[in-house]
Design an enzyme around this catalytic site. Sequence first.
Site, mmCIF file in Angstrom:
data_model
loop_
_atom_site.group_PDB
_atom_site.id
_atom_site.type_symbol
_atom_site.label_atom_id
_atom_site.label_comp_id
_atom_site.label_asym_id
_atom_site.label_seq_id
_atom_site.Cartn_x
_atom_site.Cartn_y
_atom_site.Cartn_z
ATOM 1 N N SER A 265 0.860 -1.189 0.000
ATOM 2 C CA SER A 265 0.000 0.000 0.000
ATOM 3 C C SER A 265 0.893 1.234 0.000
ATOM 4 O O SER A 265 2.106 1.137 0.155
ATOM 5 C CB SER A 265 -0.876 0.011 1.238
ATOM 6 O OG SER A 265 -0.055 0.280 2.360
ATOM 7 N N LYS A 266 0.261 2.366 -0.140
ATOM 8 C CA LYS A 266 1.007 3.618 -0.164
ATOM 9 C C LYS A 266 1.815 3.788 1.130
ATOM 10 O O LYS A 266 2.959 4.215 1.115
ATOM 11 C CB LYS A 266 0.015 4.770 -0.323
ATOM 12 C CG LYS A 266 0.649 5.974 -0.945
ATOM 13 C CD LYS A 266 -0.356 6.914 -1.526
ATOM 14 C CE LYS A 266 0.301 8.258 -1.724
ATOM 15 N NZ LYS A 266 0.915 8.526 -2.946
#
Length: 502
Positions: A265-266
């Site tokens: 994920s980011k």
Amino acid sequence: MPVGNSDQNKRTLTNRPRLRYAPSPTGDPHVGNIRQAVWSWLHAKRYGGDFIVRLEDTDQSRAQPGADKRILDSLRWLGVEWDEGPDIGGEYAPYIQSHRLDLYHDHIKMLLKNDAARRCFCSPERLTEIREEQQANKLPPGIRDCCDIAPEDAEARAAAGESYVVRFKTPREGTTVATDLLRGDISFENSTLDDFVLLKSDGFPTYHLAHVVDDHAMDITLVTRGEEWISSLPRHALLFDAFGYDRPEYAHASVIKAPGGGKLSKRDGAKSILEYAEDGYLPETLLNFLCLTGWGHGDQTLFSRSDLLSLFDMSDITLASATFDHDKLAWLNGTYIRALDENVFVTSLKRQLELDLPVDVPRPLDEALIESIAPLIQERITLMTDAVALVDFFWQSKISTPPPEDFLVKKWRDRAQEASATLERVGTRLNDLPDSSWNTSEIEALLRNLAEELSLKAGELLSLVRTAVTGKRISPPLFESMEIVGKGLVVERINEASSSLS
Ligand code: GLU
């Protein structure tokens, strides 16, 4: 450009690797995507070949303005250079798919003519119905045999302006075998494949068609992309075969996983390359880090650009999913910062401080000041963006005196008066130091002697002085910093601190 004549189209450059990076301009490229670009570039260069950038903008609904520029900026920032591309052109121009529509249409005509593709006029409702039926009957998904319209009728309906897509007529029987450099032969039962769309109703080709046509037209020899494309590989293989074109080699890389497994994920690091640049990472770090995420060479951890250019081989990338290791990234960045040539570090530091220092600090920043500060912090930062918090006091003619609790720690807890008196002594003594003796070693000697006189440990005295002069509990080396700040300001700050504590 000739279409579908396999003799004419046999690769003439068989021995010269040509690899491409084919981003869709739908946003900023993130680490996994750029890793493919870097790997393709390195492999091409190692073997004396070409690296090509091609913009795949056929999904017009997803295109984002400015994304093309940011993609090229990301590569430039990393120091990846391309031999052909949308901005510089090249022998196989144009390198933007929306500028190559005629070529795709020619290929569609050829497939229709050879009965390898068909026009499909099914409405979205009809297709949904088919999908629902498949689901209900537990049949494999995918549109096949959705309509069967005689080619002449289909052509007439198309000519009359009816909306349609063109689908590949995938064989229903047999097996398609495609080869992956890393995984060997992979077999796919044709019965599990669909009649995939080649040309959309807006007249734009799908990825499947456009990239096959272009990889052939541009003499691409090795395609590397993410493993999410493996399921589409048989479609591409069938298309190459239908045109009578040689297939390129493929290397499908495993995805980069988050530290605990799972999708990156980011927060775990799936940021864009330009965000890393803004966050204070060096291009050398990212280049090294990206290559090492899924590739290696013995136990070596640090790879210069030239190491990578001479060592990287696509066939050495690992099949096991690599984990995005943040600690390693930070460690690498600190290591690269320390290893930077002094002048290069000064330039990077100046660039970073121009961005990060408060706006009321006049620009351009004084280069000589940065040159004197640089050696004090080069060993102490992990990110270039760490610098400003360490050095901002050099630019403040007035620092706001820190609150008492910043001074009154350890030895000085509950002893404000004593701390104040001590700082007053320090101020007087420093003020008495002749201007000609205002240098690191004289300042150090003075403060150490004074500590002894006052029966203080050096650290106890210096912690007060550090907080007073730099406004911080942690700072660059103190004596050097005091020399740079200058006698007048140092004495002023110490006296102010003393009165704030009294
Ligand atoms: N345009 C595709 C993407 O960005 C390219 C995939 C490939 O490299 O073939 O995902």
